[in-house]
Design a protein around this motif. Structure first.
Motif, PDB file in Angstrom:
ATOM      1  N   ASN A 261      37.011  -1.942  34.791  1.00 58.45           N
ATOM      2  CA  ASN A 261      35.562  -1.739  34.904  1.00 58.45           C
ATOM      3  C   ASN A 261      35.308  -0.237  34.957  1.00 58.45           C
ATOM      4  N   ASP A 262      34.591   0.297  33.986  1.00 62.72           N
ATOM      5  CA  ASP A 262      34.294   1.726  33.948  1.00 62.72           C
ATOM      6  C   ASP A 262      32.837   2.016  34.267  1.00 62.72           C
ATOM      7  N   SER A 263      32.129   1.017  34.832  1.00 67.97           N
ATOM      8  CA  SER A 263      30.714   1.213  35.188  1.00 67.97           C
ATOM      9  C   SER A 263      30.619   2.042  36.458  1.00 67.97           C
ATOM     10  N   GLU A 264      29.509   2.727  36.597  1.00 67.39           N
ATOM     11  CA  GLU A 264      29.310   3.512  37.816  1.00 67.39           C
ATOM     12  C   GLU A 264      29.084   2.595  39.011  1.00 67.39           C
ATOM     13  N   ASP A 265      28.254   1.522  38.822  1.00 68.48           N
ATOM     14  CA  ASP A 265      28.022   0.544  39.903  1.00 68.48           C
ATOM     15  C   ASP A 265      28.774  -0.731  39.562  1.00 68.48           C
ATOM     16  N   LYS A 266      30.022  -0.771  40.008  1.00 72.58           N
ATOM     17  CA  LYS A 266      30.845  -1.942  39.707  1.00 72.58           C
ATOM     18  C   LYS A 266      30.452  -3.098  40.645  1.00 72.58           C
TER      19      LYS A 266
ATOM     20  N   ASN B 156      30.952  -6.750  35.504  1.00 73.46           N
ATOM     21  CA  ASN B 156      30.203  -5.958  34.511  1.00 73.46           C
ATOM     22  C   ASN B 156      31.085  -4.878  33.901  1.00 73.46           C
TER      23      ASN B 156
ATOM     24  N   GLU C 254      30.151  -5.531  27.844  1.00 75.21           N
ATOM     25  CA  GLU C 254      29.099  -6.134  28.694  1.00 75.21           C
ATOM     26  C   GLU C 254      29.657  -6.846  29.921  1.00 75.21           C
ATOM     27  N   GLY C 255      30.940  -7.056  29.959  1.00 74.59           N
ATOM     28  CA  GLY C 255      31.509  -7.713  31.118  1.00 74.59           C
ATOM     29  C   GLY C 255      32.198  -9.011  30.739  1.00 74.59           C
TER      30      GLY C 255
END
Length: 818
Positions: free
Chosen positions: A723-728, A752, A807-808
């Motif tokens: 997961n490379d999202s800021e808000d995991k 996500n 997208e997850g």
């Protein structure tokens, strides 16, 4: 209910009718009785008057008889007077001889003569002769001693005429009773003049004198009064039940006449007798005329009442019949209307001009027009499909012209049209009724859309049965075959003609006949037997494996009447299944051997790897000052590769251990299991700034608690790592309405993160499969998802992925065998 109401109304009408009839008859009887009573009174009054007239006439006749008796006595007295006048002297013997004639009269007690010159006469002075030899001396004594006799003689001498009085005497053995004493003066000639020489005394028995006259049932009462003298009117004789009702003495005859029916007066001596007579009640009531008239009136009244009752009853019966028929007709109309309104067929009545007169409720449902809207419209325009209207019009014209029709009184199939314009198939029958000179028509219409659909379905099913490769057989509850399709011919070898009417046991091996008994019992109870695998016999005697489904057949009432059987030859499948079982056994044995080999190899490889790593470490430590940089680098590479190799061997050992170890299945609260797992990975999540959310409450299921925890840990860790999202964020939950397994407990772990390309979604579950570089996204051996799939396979569950790259990803899995 309407019939019961009608009967109650009829009973009430009958009661009211009977009340009216009885009231009218009673009135007639009452009038008849009153008229009969009035007729009786009138006739009785006329009869009474006639009887009174007859009574007065009869009394007059009796009075004439009494008058004759008094005249006889007067004649005697006149003769005695003449005898004395003619004689200078009358001796006693001469007197007695002369008086014998009068003593023949029953009422005369005695006759005596008393000389007038004797102041105090003695017995020797008195001439006296009695009747029936009675003692004369007793009478003489009476004459001498009775004051009334003395007064009578004195009054007679003064009045110079006959006188009479009532004396009460008792002679010899007689009781004291009243008698009439009559005194008649006697004269003799002396020098040419009459001279009073004595008195003739006659005693009359009152009862004998009057009873012989006033006898019979004619009289209710008779009284005889002596009128004259100083005493007024004295009662001489009476004939009455109650003597007190007749006065003994009255002053005038008027007093008597005011209380009696008939009064007569006759001379008696120098006085007179008043006869007062009243008829008896029985005499006045005698005669049959009043009672006859009364009886005749009753008979006429009865006849009239009976006749009038018959007439009234007949009229009432007619009225009641009319009323009953009218009510019955009304109820019949209501019943017919109810039947028409609740009929399952549309009922439409129309005239010769096709104008609708009747339109029932079912017609409203079928065609969509209300009765108010339909009545008066053309029947063909709103009920027939356009293509049939000209046929209907031509048929109507033909019938009205010739009286012949090909469609009347027959069921025909045609097509109708609804208000919304939709066309539908219908069955109709039209009847005609002629009333007067006009024809009226009634159409009975049934919507057969459902029947047509059922027929098509039936034909389709029949075609399926006929063309089916499966054997489809039906039999009754005794096991007798009733239908046999082509598939049955192919499966068992018997033609339809050969099979029909025979027992189904011809297809069953002898050692399995008990099965048929059990099957028929289950069918009789209404149970269905699904996928029943057994052995049956072909016509040529060979045995074959079949799979059969047997279902009960029911009649229209829902009663089980037989069974249908669908059978399929599974001989080939059975052989394939046996082969598969063999392959499975071989595969399991091979897998076990492979697991054992992997375990042994992995275990044995770890020892030389440790030695290799240790010797590289020793060389690096002991010869560090002798080795150049390149040598040092090569020793580090040996150590790194040894560690990598040991890690892979540990992974293999763990994977092998998952397949080899027994699972501890027991009811497990996955909420607690997930909570402990989240606590374990919480530091890793915080380090990577990830949020874990549990949305739905997890169920309690039977599984291995530890292995279930490993599944959740591997999936949650992967969701955080990749997961490379800021808000995991990671979402964990359970659903029961997933399209892949409706009604199952489907668990999911969603993130996500970076997503998984569709082409790699199967490969990620293989051992040591990584989609990225060895050190990318935290590194690893690429065996975590393989562990998850292995654990789920051991539980009988499955796992699948729903993911789009970038997208997850959502991992769905089940922990129970579906």
């Amino acid at each position: 209910m309407q019939d019961l109401t009608m009967m109650q109304d009829v009973d009430e009408a009958e009661k009211q009718s009977l009340s009216r009839v009885y009231g009218q008859v009673c009135l007639i009887v009452l009038i008849g009785l009153m008229m009969s009573a009035m007729l009786f009174a009138v006739v009785l009054q006329q009869n009474t008057r006639a009887m009174e007239a007859d009574f007065r006439h009869d009394v007059s006749v009796q009075v004439l008889s009494l008058r004759h008796k008094t005249q006889v006595l007067k004649q005697f007295w006149d003769d005695v007077q003449s005898f004395y006048i003619a004689s200078d002297y009358v001796r006693e013997d001469e007197f007695l001889d002369f008086s014998k004639m009068v003593l023949n009269h029953e009422s005369i007690e005695f006759v005596s003569w008393i000389p007038a010159h004797a102041v105090l006469p003695t017995e020797s002075d008195i001439y006296l002769m009695t009747r029936k030899g009675k003692d004369a001396s007793n009478f003489k004594k009476m004459l001498l001693a009775n004051d009334r006799v003395h007064r009578l003689v004195s009054e007679t001498s003064k009045n110079v005429g006959m006188s009479a009085t009532i004396v009460s005497v008792a002679i010899e053995d007689d009781d004291l009773r009243d008698r009439i004493m009559i005194a008649v003066p006697t004269y003799a000639k002396n020098d040419g003049e009459r001279k009073l020489v004595g008195f003739l005394l006659t005693m009359v028995d009152i009862n004998n004198f009057f009873e012989s006259v006033f006898q019979g049932d004619l009289y209710g009462s008779v009284a005889v009064y002596l009128i004259g003298g100083s005493g007024g009117a004295q009662l001489l004789f009476y004939q009455l039940d109650d003597p007190s009702k007749m006065p003994l003495v009255v002053d005038t005859i008027g007093e008597i006449e005011s209380e009696v029916e008939a009064v007569h007066t006759i001379p008696f001596a120098s006085q007179s007798l008043a006869i007062v007579a009243k008829p008896s009640f029985g005499y006045l009531q005698a005669g049959w005329a009043p009672w006859t008239s009364f009886g005749l009136g009753l008979v006429i009244t009865s006849f009239v009442a009976f006749w009038f009752h018959q007439q009234i009853s007949r009229n009432e019966e007619i009225q009641r019949t009319v009323e009953i028929k009218t009510r019955a007709l009304a109820y019949s109309e209501q019943r017919v209307r109810s039947i028409v309104d609740h009929a399952l067929d549309a009922i439409i009545t129309f005239d010769e001009d096709n104008k609708i007169l009747e339109w029932n409720q079912q017609a409203e449902k079928i065609f969509g027009w209300t009765a108010q809207e339909a009545i008066g419209k053309d029947a063909a325009d709103i009920a027939l499909a356009p293509q049939y209207r000209h046929i209907h019009a031509r048929g109507m014209r033909l019938f009205l012209k010739t009286g012949q029709s090909k469609i009347l009184n027959r069921r025909i199939e045609t097509r109708g049209i609804r208000r919304d314009g939709s066309i539908f198939p219908m069955e109709s029958a039209v009847t005609e009724q002629k009333i007067g000179d006009a024809y009226y028509f009634t159409a009975f219409i049934r919507d057969i859309t459902d029947r047509r659909e059922a027929e098509r379905t039936k034909e389709h099913l029949a075609a399926i049965v006929l063309s089916s490769d499966d054997a489809i057989i039906s039999k009754d509850l005794n096991g007798i075959i009733t239908s046999w399709n082509k598939g049955a011919e192919q499966l068992y070898g018997y033609t339809e003609k050969e099979a029909l009417g025979r027992s189904i046991t011809m297809l069953i091996p002898v050692d399995r006949l008990k099965e048929e008994t059990e099957i028929l019992e289950a069918i009789a109870e209404g149970r269905t037997i699904d996928h029943f695998e057994t052995i049956r016999v072909h016509k040529d005697g060979t045995h074959m494996d079949i799979s059969a489904t047997i279902s009960p057949l029911r009649d229209a009432r829902g009663q089980v009447v037989g069974a249908s059987k669908v059978a399929r030859d599974i001989t080939l499948r059975k052989k394939v299944e046996e082969r598969l079982k063999e392959y499975t056994r071989d595969l399991k044995r091979s897998n076990k051997e492979l697991d054992d080999f992997v375990y042994i190899v992995s275990h044995d490889l770890k020892e030389p790897l440790r030695g290799l790593y240790s010797y590289a470490q020793f060389l690096q430590e002991d010869y560090e000052d002798k080795l150049d940089e390149e040598g040092q680098e090569k020793l580090n590479t040996i150590k790194r590769l040894s560690s990598r190799m040991e890690e892979l061997i540990d992974t293999l050992l763990y994977y092998s251990r998952i397949g080899r170890s027994d699972l501890a299945f027991k009811p497990t609260d996955l909420n607690k299991t997930l909570q402990k797992t989240v606590e374990l990975v919480e530091p890793f999540a915080k380090e990577n700034k990830a949020t874990i959310q549990v949305h739905e409450k997890l169920p309690i299921i039977t599984c291995d608690r530890v292995r279930a925890g490993e599944i959740f840990r591997n999936l949650i860790v992967n969701a955080i790592k990749y997961n490379d999202s800021e808000d995991k964020y990671v979402e964990v939950g359970c659903t029961t309405d997933h399209k892949e397994c409706p009604g199952c407990n489907v668990f999911y772990v969603s993130d996500n993160g970076i997503g998984i390309p569709e082409k790699h979604q199967e490969a990620v579950f293989k051992m040591f499969k990584r989609l990225h570089g060895r050190e990318a996204y935290g590194g690893g051996t690429g065996s975590g998802l393989a562990f998850v799939k292995k654990i789920l396979d051991r539980h009988g569950g499955k796992i699948w992925i729903d993911s789009k790259e970038g997208e997850g990803t959502t991992f769905y899995f089940t922990l129970e065998e579906v």
